[in-house]
Design a protein around this motif. Structure first.
Motif: not given
Length: 130
Positions: A74-98
């Protein structure tokens, strides 16, 4: 700080202190509010916060994740970013997050939703979720 963001609309506020990984990947529409002690853990994904939305104190948004692997260093995989998955986060209009809410990668929060304090969001939600 607002000049470093990908987009910052009219009357937006990100109140300090905060932690932002990649500010150019954050897009705030008009009249958004991010309360103090919020964390944006971003490597490659983007965060979109639509207009009239507020995030309360100590919210964390994470755009990255990892594919699970067994039998690999896991240390090698983490350093090389082999298994990274990047996805967007979308928070819609008029939302309230506590307060103390964590929103994970790939999540889309529907318009008008309210998220209670200390919640974990790891899936998308329909509009008007309470």
């Amino acid at each position: 700080m607002k000049k470093k963001l990908g987009h910052c609309g009219i009357d937006c506020n990100i109140l300090p202190p905060w932690s932002i990984g990649v500010p150019q990947n954050i897009y705030l529409e008009d009249y958004t509010l991010v309360q103090p002690h919020s964390n944006f853990v971003i490597a490659g994904g983007r965060v979109f916060i639509k207009k009239w939305t507020s995030l309360s104190f100590n919210c964390t948004i994470v755009t990255g994740n990892h594919k699970p692997t067994v039998g690999l260093n896991q240390r090698i995989i983490e350093r090389l970013h082999i298994n990274d998955i990047e996805k967007d986060v979308v928070i819609g209009e008029d939302c309230w997050v506590g307060a103390n809410v964590t929103i994970l990668s790939g999540t889309m929060l529907g318009r008008g939703s309210v998220v209670g304090a200390c919640s974990l969001l790891n899936k998308s939600s329909p509009p008007m979720l309470f």
